[in-house]
Design an enzyme around this catalytic site. Structure first.
Site, PDB file in Angstrom:
ATOM      1  N   HIS A   1       0.820  -1.221   0.000  1.00 33.64           N
ATOM      2  CA  HIS A   1       0.000   0.000   0.000  1.00 33.64           C
ATOM      3  C   HIS A   1       0.850   1.266   0.000  1.00 33.64           C
ATOM      4  O   HIS A   1       0.350   2.342  -0.304  1.00 33.64           O
ATOM      5  CB  HIS A   1      -0.925   0.010   1.221  1.00 33.64           C
ATOM      6  CG  HIS A   1      -2.002  -1.032   1.139  1.00 33.64           C
ATOM      7  ND1 HIS A   1      -3.318  -0.732   0.868  1.00 33.64           N
ATOM      8  CD2 HIS A   1      -1.957  -2.372   1.242  1.00 33.64           C
ATOM      9  CE1 HIS A   1      -4.031  -1.849   0.827  1.00 33.64           C
ATOM     10  NE2 HIS A   1      -3.230  -2.862   1.064  1.00 33.64           N
TER      11      HIS A   1
ATOM     12  N   ASP B   1       3.426   9.644  -0.487  1.00 35.86           N
ATOM     13  CA  ASP B   1       2.266   8.853  -0.058  1.00 35.86           C
ATOM     14  C   ASP B   1       1.992   7.801  -1.119  1.00 35.86           C
ATOM     15  O   ASP B   1       1.997   8.125  -2.325  1.00 35.86           O
ATOM     16  CB  ASP B   1       1.044   9.788   0.070  1.00 35.86           C
ATOM     17  CG  ASP B   1       0.048   9.310   1.110  1.00 35.86           C
ATOM     18  OD1 ASP B   1      -0.027   8.092   1.334  1.00 35.86           O
ATOM     19  OD2 ASP B   1      -0.667  10.153   1.687  1.00 35.86           O
TER      20      ASP B   1
END
Ligand code: ADP
Ligand code: F6P
Length: 489
Positions: free
Chosen positions: A162, A370
């Protein structure tokens, strides 16, 4: 032990910490992208979720949640320190996020990380029925695919990261880089948020393992591992239906009123993490106030920063710095009854988050790095019309998909200031064009499309497991991952 044909293995269980007194359990929509994303696809699928319940000590017995069985893995104090707070969140997390904080290398943590990964692998092996699909999640469990394959060669194993996968020169700093790479490549399919990550892994596999690596597959001595980009998304339908609830609409109206309508509302929602660029945005906002380009009589910022990993020193230090800075800004620029910033260091339920998203004129999302950033996608999905602006860091995975956001380099504070002003004063027609395009994109690229794309590619990977480069079944001839979800190259 009951077994399942689909097993998810993730560090955290998606369970509410405070199970209700009658023993009932609710999904823990923990502040974090992973649980939210998987929640959407697993709530109606018979499956088992192997994970940690977030407490230290013995595992609780947990009832099923709908069709989902929960198989807890307990962590004691030393394991919580060495595996979760240590190797996962003080070594891998900063290193994988461009080392925006220096990663800590502690030899003791590695042993604990390996032992805990083994326990997760054993638990998955126990609950997987013959030939089951096991989907391992994230950097906490990077050794599990290889460990699990040794225990259960019959399984189809997927791994999804992720967070970003770093460039080779950063990954090479890891003292245990070979084991970590081999661990992950124990899967049949390794999925990432961005194509660059698959490229980085292919380069490392050639360099460290002598494997033949391409951006969509890596040929090891005995098997071929498929790789690719599958940008994760959100449950768009759930967010839309939440946003249409009378409670949410009324709450958004009330918030607007309480914040001092018709002021411009700038909103940020983050886990309190040093990767999120919270300090950079506070600097930009504070300088705009200092320069008189923004005034508290017509602008207000709301910063939601939910506590995260609070026993880790870097997180405690960040919280202290942010709270000091918010106090300073309010002290210098606020007026009685009119703060410059509302700072909320607390969890919100989904409906209240949706109301906040509806209240904002400008959503400010400025991570320094991110993997994806699901908050940006939630903001777009929560809007009930084509109003509102999204200011989005170029360094969030979401920027490759939400191209109509006001994109910004958060390290460039002057550029960030100009972009904030631009977003605040943009013409309604410009905002409507941008928002309509982003809303349309998300309608098609939701969490269900993500899961389907990944699991379909994983099933293809099983058929091609033994193919190798140059064997006639070229790794390049397989279906291209990410194709159906329009991932940017
Ligand atoms: P990360 O996975 O790094 O935390 P994401 O932006 O991808 O970042 O995901 C964050 C998730 O946490 C989102 O689903 C968001 O709604 C949720 N979240 C953020 N802040 C809060 C909060 N204060 N209360 C509850 N959930 C939150
Ligand atoms: O999205 C990255 C991630 O680390 C997830 O794996 C995790 O669920 C989330 O952030 C929240 O972090 P934590 O589980 O440490 O609270």
């Amino acid at each position: 032990m009951r077994q399942s044909s689909l097993v998810v293995v993730a560090n955290r269980l998606p369970l509410d910490d405070s199970a209700a007194p009658d023993g009932a359990c609710e999904w823990r929509r923990s502040p974090g992208g992973l649980a939210g994303a998987l929640h959407a696809i697993l709530q109606q699928t018979p499956a088992t979720w192997v994970g940690w319940d977030g407490t230290v000590g013995e595992a609780r017995t947990l009832p099923d949640v709908g069709t989902l069985r929960l198989r807890p893995v307990a962590l004691d104090e030393d394991e919580t320190r060495g595996y979760y707070e240590g190797f996962a969140n003080s070594t891998l997390w900063p290193l994988y996020h461009d080392a925006v904080e220096p990663p800590v290398f502690d030899r003791g943590w590695w042993e604990t990380y390996r032992a805990v990964n083994r326990r997760f692998a054993e638990a998955a092996a126990e609950v997987a029925e013959p030939g089951a699909t096991v989907w391992v999640q994230d950097y906490h469990l990077q050794l599990v695919p290889q460990l699990l394959r040794k225990l259960r060669p019959d399984l189809l194993i997927g791994f999804f990261l992720h967070v970003p996968f770093p460039p080779p020169e950063l990954f090479m700093q890891l003292p245990r880089r070979v084991e970590l790479l081999r661990g992950m490549l124990g899967a049949d399919l390794v999925g990432f948020q961005r194509p660059q990550a698959a490229h980085n892994v292919a380069q490392l596999a050639s360099k460290l393992l002598g494997a033949e690596g391409a951006d969509d597959a890596i040929a090891l001595e005995d098997r071929v591992v498929r790789t690719g980009a599958f940008p994760v998304s959100i449950d768009v339908a759930e967010m839309r239906s939440l946003s249409a609830r009378p409670y949410v609409i009324n709450q958004a109206k009330k918030l607007r009123h309480d914040l001092g309508s018709p002021k411009k509302v700038l909103l940020s929602v983050d886990r309190l993490d040093y990767t999120k660029g919270i300090e950079h945005r506070l600097t930009a906002y504070s300088e705009l106030l200092r320069d008189g380009r923004v005034k508290v009589r017509d602008t207000v910022m709301v910063q939601v920063a939910v506590p995260s990993r609070e026993r880790v020193e870097t997180y405690r230090g960040l919280r202290d710095r942010i709270e000091r800075e918010v106090g300073r800004i309010n002290g210098e620029y606020g007026r009685v009854g009119e703060p410059a910033i509302h700072y909320l260091n607390q969890p919100f339920d989904r409906a209240d988050l949706a109301a906040l998203y509806q209240t904002a004129d400008v959503m400010v999302v400025t991570p320094l790095r991110d993997g994806m950033n699901l908050v940006a996608k939630e903001f777009v999905a929560a809007r009930r019309d084509d109003s509102g602006a999204l200011v989005l860091s170029e360094f969030a995975g979401a920027a490759a998909e939400l191209e109509d956001a006001f994109q910004v380099n958060p390290h460039d504070v002057d550029g960030l200031k100009e972009t904030l002003l631009h977003a605040m004063s943009a013409a309604p027609a410009d905002l409507a064009r941008r928002m309509a395009a982003m809303r349309h994109y998300l309608t098609v690229h939701d969490i269900h499309a993500w899961a389907q794309d990944y699991l379909t590619t994983l099933s293809f990977s099983s058929q091609s497991r033994t193919a190798s480069i140059g064997s006639g079944s070229s790794i390049r001839s397989w279906p291209s991952p990410g194709k159906s979800n329009g991932a940017a190259p």
